[in-house]
Design a protein around this motif. Structure first.
Motif, mmCIF file in Angstrom:
data_model
loop_
_atom_site.group_PDB
_atom_site.id
_atom_site.type_symbol
_atom_site.label_atom_id
_atom_site.label_comp_id
_atom_site.label_asym_id
_atom_site.label_seq_id
_atom_site.Cartn_x
_atom_site.Cartn_y
_atom_site.Cartn_z
ATOM 1 N N LEU A 3 17.062 41.200 -18.995
ATOM 2 C CA LEU A 3 17.344 39.904 -18.372
ATOM 3 C C LEU A 3 16.541 38.803 -19.049
ATOM 4 C CD1 LEU A 3 17.172 40.964 -14.614
ATOM 5 C CD2 LEU A 3 19.133 41.013 -16.153
ATOM 6 N N GLN A 4 17.161 37.649 -19.182
ATOM 7 C CA GLN A 4 16.516 36.482 -19.780
ATOM 8 C C GLN A 4 16.750 35.299 -18.860
ATOM 9 O OE1 GLN A 4 14.881 36.358 -22.919
ATOM 10 N NE2 GLN A 4 14.321 34.228 -22.519
ATOM 11 N N ALA A 5 15.673 34.816 -18.236
ATOM 12 C CA ALA A 5 15.774 33.654 -17.365
ATOM 13 C C ALA A 5 15.478 32.386 -18.170
ATOM 14 C CB ALA A 5 14.801 33.779 -16.205
ATOM 15 N N SER A 6 16.201 31.327 -17.856
ATOM 16 C CA SER A 6 15.990 30.056 -18.537
ATOM 17 C C SER A 6 16.414 28.910 -17.620
ATOM 18 C CB SER A 6 16.789 30.006 -19.845
ATOM 19 O OG SER A 6 18.177 30.104 -19.581
ATOM 20 N N VAL A 92 7.005 29.756 -10.725
ATOM 21 C CA VAL A 92 7.697 30.513 -11.771
ATOM 22 C C VAL A 92 8.828 31.275 -11.084
ATOM 23 C CG1 VAL A 92 7.527 32.295 -13.530
ATOM 24 C CG2 VAL A 92 5.620 30.705 -13.168
ATOM 25 N N TYR A 93 10.028 31.095 -11.595
ATOM 26 C CA TYR A 93 11.205 31.728 -11.022
ATOM 27 C C TYR A 93 11.591 32.932 -11.880
ATOM 28 C CZ TYR A 93 11.864 27.970 -7.695
ATOM 29 O OH TYR A 93 11.702 27.080 -6.654
ATOM 30 N N TYR A 94 11.815 34.047 -11.202
ATOM 31 C CA TYR A 94 12.196 35.281 -11.854
ATOM 32 C C TYR A 94 13.566 35.735 -11.366
ATOM 33 C CZ TYR A 94 7.164 35.688 -12.804
ATOM 34 O OH TYR A 94 5.870 35.464 -13.207
ATOM 35 N N THR A 119 10.799 31.727 -15.524
ATOM 36 C CA THR A 119 10.921 30.370 -16.058
ATOM 37 C C THR A 119 10.240 29.412 -15.089
ATOM 38 O OG1 THR A 119 12.498 28.715 -16.909
ATOM 39 C CG2 THR A 119 13.214 30.004 -15.008
ATOM 40 N N LEU A 120 9.440 28.496 -15.620
ATOM 41 C CA LEU A 120 8.612 27.630 -14.782
ATOM 42 C C LEU A 120 9.383 26.398 -14.328
ATOM 43 C CD1 LEU A 120 5.860 26.823 -13.583
ATOM 44 C CD2 LEU A 120 5.308 25.783 -15.805
#
Length: 125
Positions: A3-6, A92-94, A119-120
């Protein structure tokens, strides 16, 4: 699945951001997905979740009516649209995924084995 959060960033109170959680390595539509956040000096807390078919969603009381979770199976991505942001949303959101409970909306972070890097989001007053 990886997973890649942005999509995080700095925004003024009342503004909006859209977070993305992109998956690779497997068919994302086979997984339920949750968003969690961790503020400064705080533990990781549930924000929102969506099941594999997008037929069920769930939100923390603190974000109901302001945040919307959705998924695009063709893009292998889950989104979190955040409106009317407040300084208290700074964290920070995950994003996280689980296969075992894919038909459900799960608010316990311990039940998610797959996590993105975070992602902050910073909301200024």
């Amino acid at each position: 699945v990886q997973l890649q959060a942005s999509g995080g960033g700095l925004v003024q109170a009342g503004g909006s951001l859209r977070l993305s959680c992109a998956a690779s390595g497997d068919t994302f539509s086979n997984y339920a997905v949750g968003w969690f956040r961790q503020g400064p000096g705080k533990g990781r807390k549930f924000v929102s979740a969506i099941n594999w078919s997008a037929g069920r969603t769930s939100y923390a009381d603190s974000v109901k009516g302001r945040f919307t979770i959705s998924r695009d199976s063709a893009e292998n991505t889950v989104y979190l649209q955040m409106n009317s942001l407040e300084p208290e949303d700074t964290a920070v959101y995950y994003c996280a995924a689980n296969f075992r409970y894919r038909t459900q909306v799960v608010d316990k972070f311990s039940l998610y084995p797959y996590w993105g890097q975070g992602t902050l989001v910073t909301v200024s007053s």
